[in-house]
Every structure is written in structure tokens, then in C-alpha cells.
Design a protein around this motif. Sequence first.
Motif, PDB file in Angstrom:
ATOM      1  N   SER A   1      -5.273  -5.249   1.684  1.00 42.29           N
ATOM      2  CA  SER A   1      -4.521  -5.558   0.470  1.00 42.29           C
ATOM      3  C   SER A   1      -5.483  -5.984  -0.632  1.00 42.29           C
ATOM      4  CB  SER A   1      -3.503  -6.662   0.728  1.00 42.29           C
ATOM      5  OG  SER A   1      -4.160  -7.862   1.062  1.00 42.29           O
TER       6      SER A   1
ATOM      7  N   MET B   1       0.844  -1.177   0.000  1.00 40.86           N
ATOM      8  CA  MET B   1       0.000   0.000   0.000  1.00 40.86           C
ATOM      9  C   MET B   1       0.893   1.244   0.000  1.00 40.86           C
ATOM     10  SD  MET B   1      -3.438   0.818   2.134  1.00 40.86           S
ATOM     11  CE  MET B   1      -3.970  -0.782   1.701  1.00 40.86           C
TER      12      MET B   1
ATOM     13  N   GLN C   1      -5.464  -8.081  -4.715  1.00 39.29           N
ATOM     14  CA  GLN C   1      -4.727  -8.818  -5.743  1.00 39.29           C
ATOM     15  C   GLN C   1      -5.602  -8.890  -6.987  1.00 39.29           C
ATOM     16  OE1 GLN C   1      -4.226 -12.583  -3.863  1.00 39.29           O
ATOM     17  NE2 GLN C   1      -2.499 -11.928  -2.607  1.00 39.29           N
TER      18      GLN C   1
END
Length: 151
Positions: free
Chosen positions: A68, A1, A70
Motif C-alpha cells: 500500500s 490496489m 499513502q
Amino acid sequence: MDKRVRPYLMIKALLTWMIVLLVLIGASVGVYFLDWPTWLYYIFLGIIVLWLVSFVILRPIIYSRVTSYQLHEDRIVVRQGFFTVKTQMIPIKRAQGVTFNSGPLSRKYNLSIVEIKTAGTGIMMPPLKIEEARSLKQNIVDLVKGESSDV
């Protein structure tokens, strides 16, 4: 981040804290003029301090460490949460819309938020650099264009 996410979240929370502070100052004036019990001052002070410590200082630090995302070839996975970890996954072929949001405060920190929507739900991505968010949005749009669906 990105390292700018934490200060962005702190400033955003600080602005909300200032609104709460103004409301509690108004309530304190009410306590003074309406002869309510003085122990309400201590409750208001406790709320102000707890809000400042938990939402303005601690929450952005924890958020930036535990959030997070992906982007896989066929799906997007976003993981958020500290006490209860929430993992959301959207298959690319089910995505129906991608929204790119950037307000005045987020633009100051060169950040934006991408929201991916399906027929039943949506995922708010964590704040990303504007270039990264635009690239992510374009990647999703390109992947969705390339998908053929039987739905």
C-alpha cells in the motif's frame, strides 16, 4: 490496489517462468546427452513446479494484499512485505525526481509505476492506474515546487 495489478504481476512472473523453463529444458537435454545422473530431472521438475506455484501464483496474490501507499501533505509512505514488512517514507521536500514508467505489458493492463528519488534513496510505488500515476506524479511535482528548502 487496482484489480488489474494481480493479473499483471502474474503475467509478468509467467514470462520470467518461461525463460527459466527454457533454461531448465536445455539443462535436461544436457542431462540426456551427457549421461549425467537422471535424478537431475527430478530436481529440474521440482524447481519448475516450485517457481510456478510460488512466484507465478502466490506472490502476486500476497503482493496485492500487503502493498500500500499513502500520500500525505508532507511525506509519502509505502508499505511492502509479508514476512518482513518494510515501510519507506520520503519527505516531499527531499524529493529530487519523479519517474513515470509504463512498459508494453503494463500499458495493456492500464498500469504504470512511479519512482520517487531523493539524493540517497528512492521509492518504487506499487503498480497504479496510469491516470492515478500521472496525477500522483503531478501532485508530487507541485508539492516539491511549493517547498522552500534550506539545503
